[in-house]
Write a protein that holds these residues in place. Structure first.
Motif, short mmCIF file in Angstrom:
data_model
loop_
_atom_site.label_atom_id
_atom_site.label_comp_id
_atom_site.label_asym_id
_atom_site.label_seq_id
_atom_site.Cartn_x
_atom_site.Cartn_y
_atom_site.Cartn_z
N THR A 158 -14.31 8.31 12.89
CA THR A 158 -14.42 9.07 11.50
C THR A 158 -13.11 8.56 10.72
N LEU A 159 -12.63 7.59 10.92
CA LEU A 159 -11.43 6.93 10.46
C LEU A 159 -11.83 6.84 9.01
N ALA A 160 -12.78 6.21 8.50
CA ALA A 160 -13.20 6.07 7.13
C ALA A 160 -13.34 7.20 6.04
N ALA A 161 -13.67 8.41 6.73
CA ALA A 161 -13.90 9.50 6.19
C ALA A 161 -12.51 10.10 6.03
N PHE A 162 -11.63 9.95 7.03
CA PHE A 162 -10.33 10.48 6.92
C PHE A 162 -9.32 9.67 5.90
N PHE A 163 -9.73 8.51 5.85
CA PHE A 163 -8.94 7.79 4.52
C PHE A 163 -9.37 8.09 3.45
N SER A 164 -10.63 8.82 3.14
CA SER A 164 -10.98 9.02 1.91
C SER A 164 -10.57 10.45 1.47
N THR A 165 -9.93 11.07 2.43
CA THR A 165 -9.08 12.31 1.98
C THR A 165 -7.63 12.23 1.62
N LEU A 166 -6.97 10.91 1.95
CA LEU A 166 -5.59 10.78 1.74
C LEU A 166 -5.37 10.50 0.06
N PRO A 167 -3.99 11.09 -0.19
CA PRO A 167 -3.79 11.03 -1.57
C PRO A 167 -4.09 9.67 -2.04
N GLN A 168 -4.28 9.59 -3.55
CA GLN A 168 -4.77 8.34 -4.23
C GLN A 168 -3.56 7.40 -4.19
N GLY A 169 -4.05 6.27 -3.53
CA GLY A 169 -3.04 5.01 -3.44
C GLY A 169 -2.75 4.56 -1.83
N THR A 170 -2.89 5.95 -1.03
CA THR A 170 -2.17 5.74 0.27
C THR A 170 -3.17 4.83 0.93
N PRO A 171 -4.32 5.04 0.98
CA PRO A 171 -5.13 3.86 1.78
C PRO A 171 -4.93 2.42 1.30
N GLU A 172 -4.69 2.23 0.16
CA GLU A 172 -4.18 0.81 -0.36
C GLU A 172 -3.00 0.48 0.25
N ARG A 173 -1.91 1.39 0.32
CA ARG A 173 -0.57 1.09 0.94
C ARG A 173 -0.63 0.80 2.33
N VAL A 174 -1.32 1.68 2.94
CA VAL A 174 -1.53 1.29 4.42
C VAL A 174 -2.34 -0.01 4.67
N GLN A 175 -3.26 -0.34 4.01
CA GLN A 175 -4.06 -1.44 4.23
C GLN A 175 -3.12 -2.67 4.10
N ALA A 176 -2.24 -2.68 2.86
CA ALA A 176 -1.45 -3.69 2.63
C ALA A 176 -0.19 -3.77 3.51
N ALA A 177 0.24 -2.56 3.92
CA ALA A 177 1.30 -2.91 5.05
C ALA A 177 0.91 -3.13 6.47
N VAL A 178 -0.52 -2.98 6.83
CA VAL A 178 -1.05 -3.41 8.09
C VAL A 178 -1.21 -4.87 7.95
N ARG A 179 -1.82 -5.32 6.89
CA ARG A 179 -2.08 -6.71 6.48
C ARG A 179 -0.74 -7.55 6.69
N ASN A 180 0.31 -7.01 6.13
CA ASN A 180 1.76 -7.67 6.12
C ASN A 180 2.07 -7.87 7.70
N ALA A 181 1.64 -6.56 8.61
CA ALA A 181 2.01 -6.69 9.94
C ALA A 181 1.13 -7.80 10.65
N TYR A 182 0.06 -8.03 10.05
CA TYR A 182 -1.06 -8.83 10.92
C TYR A 182 -0.55 -10.38 10.49
N LEU A 183 -0.16 -10.55 9.18
CA LEU A 183 0.10 -11.93 8.79
C LEU A 183 1.55 -12.31 9.12
N THR A 184 2.43 -11.39 9.33
CA THR A 184 4.09 -11.89 9.64
C THR A 184 4.20 -13.08 8.89
N GLY A 185 4.19 -13.10 7.93
CA GLY A 185 4.63 -14.07 6.98
C GLY A 185 3.95 -15.54 7.05
#
Length: 270
Positions: A219-246
């Protein structure tokens, strides 16, 4: 008996975890063993990653596959072309077969989703004949899945409420060193062996990593939809940076480890 695994269909399962269970299945079967003429039960068969591999290894008599999720059972039935394989909905804590019915019971990536895994182990022991084998494997969710920790720890560092989801996702029953082996011993199994099985989870790109994780099982997608505005995008960007590692987006490979345990059903229990 309930399950802590939240299913969202066979296709979502195959995209999220099924592709990795297919890599784990050969290693687990090497460890669990199989012999010609055996009657085998696959407890928590999912969509058939282990079930369909067994007949390639030995000329078994029958394979009974059970899973708590009817949609997985239906997918397995639709894909099956082997008359020795039968599938039905079933509960790992109340296996729908009599005592001593099987030569070998196997359970792949199930016991850490069972609220009372000790009961599931006892049930596998019950349906296997004296001298037969009970074997199971579970992911090392706390220390052996860096691709998952990268997501959850990044998420928790950004969103304070994420630990409510992270902690039970990483700390599951039977996933710590010696825990499942201890459960086998407590059930009365003998000649217990424990090993670590290691595969690699390979992703073609960040999207290949991210979208099955967010939109797959649970149910992670549903949980994401309950987060404060902008938080899902911040999480995705941060995880993307961790995945890419430069580095440019593209393939990444992560080691993933699972615990595997097997034991022999003693004659003295009968």
């Amino acid at each position: 008996m309930s399950s802590t695994f939240v299913a969202k269909g066979a296709d979502c399962y195959d995209q999220y975890m099924g592709r990795w269970s297919k890599r784990l299945a050969p290693l687990f079967l090497d460890f669990a063993g199989v012999a010609d003429g055996e009657r085998i039960i696959d407890v928590g068969c999912g969509t058939g990653s282990l079930t369909f591999l067994i007949p390639d290894r030995a000329n078994v008599a029958t394979i009974e596959a059970i899973d708590f999720e009817p949609q997985f059972v239906e997918a397995l039935i639709q894909r099956n072309t082997d008359q020795r394989i039968s599938a039905r909905q079933g509960d790992a804590c109340s296996i729908p077969f009599g005592e001593n019915y099987f030569d070998r019971a196997m359970s792949m990536l199930v016991l850490h989703f069972v609220p009372t895994p000790e009961l599931a182990i006892a049930e596998m022991l019950r349906v296997v004949r004296p001298g037969g084998i009970v074997a199971a494997t579970v992911w090392d969710t706390f220390g052996g899945m860096p691709s998952q920790r990268m997501f959850w720890d990044t998420f928790a560092a950004i969103e304070a409420t994420a630990h409510v989801r992270r902690d039970p996702a990483l700390v599951r029953p039977m996933t710590f060193p010696g825990e499942m082996a201890g459960g086998f011993k407590a059930a009365g199994l003998e000649n217990i062996a424990e090993v670590t099985l290691t595969i690699r989870m390979d992703f073609a790109s960040f999207d290949d990593y991210w979208f099955p994780l967010i939109n797959g099982q649970g149910t992670l997608a549903a949980f994401f939809s309950t987060l404060p505005q902008g938080t899902p995008e911040r999480v995705q960007a941060a995880v993307r940076n961790a995945y890419l590692t430069g580095r440019p987006d593209g393939p990444r490979s992560f080691v993933s480890a699972a615990w595997a345990v097997k034991g022999t059903v003693p004659t003295r229990l009968r």
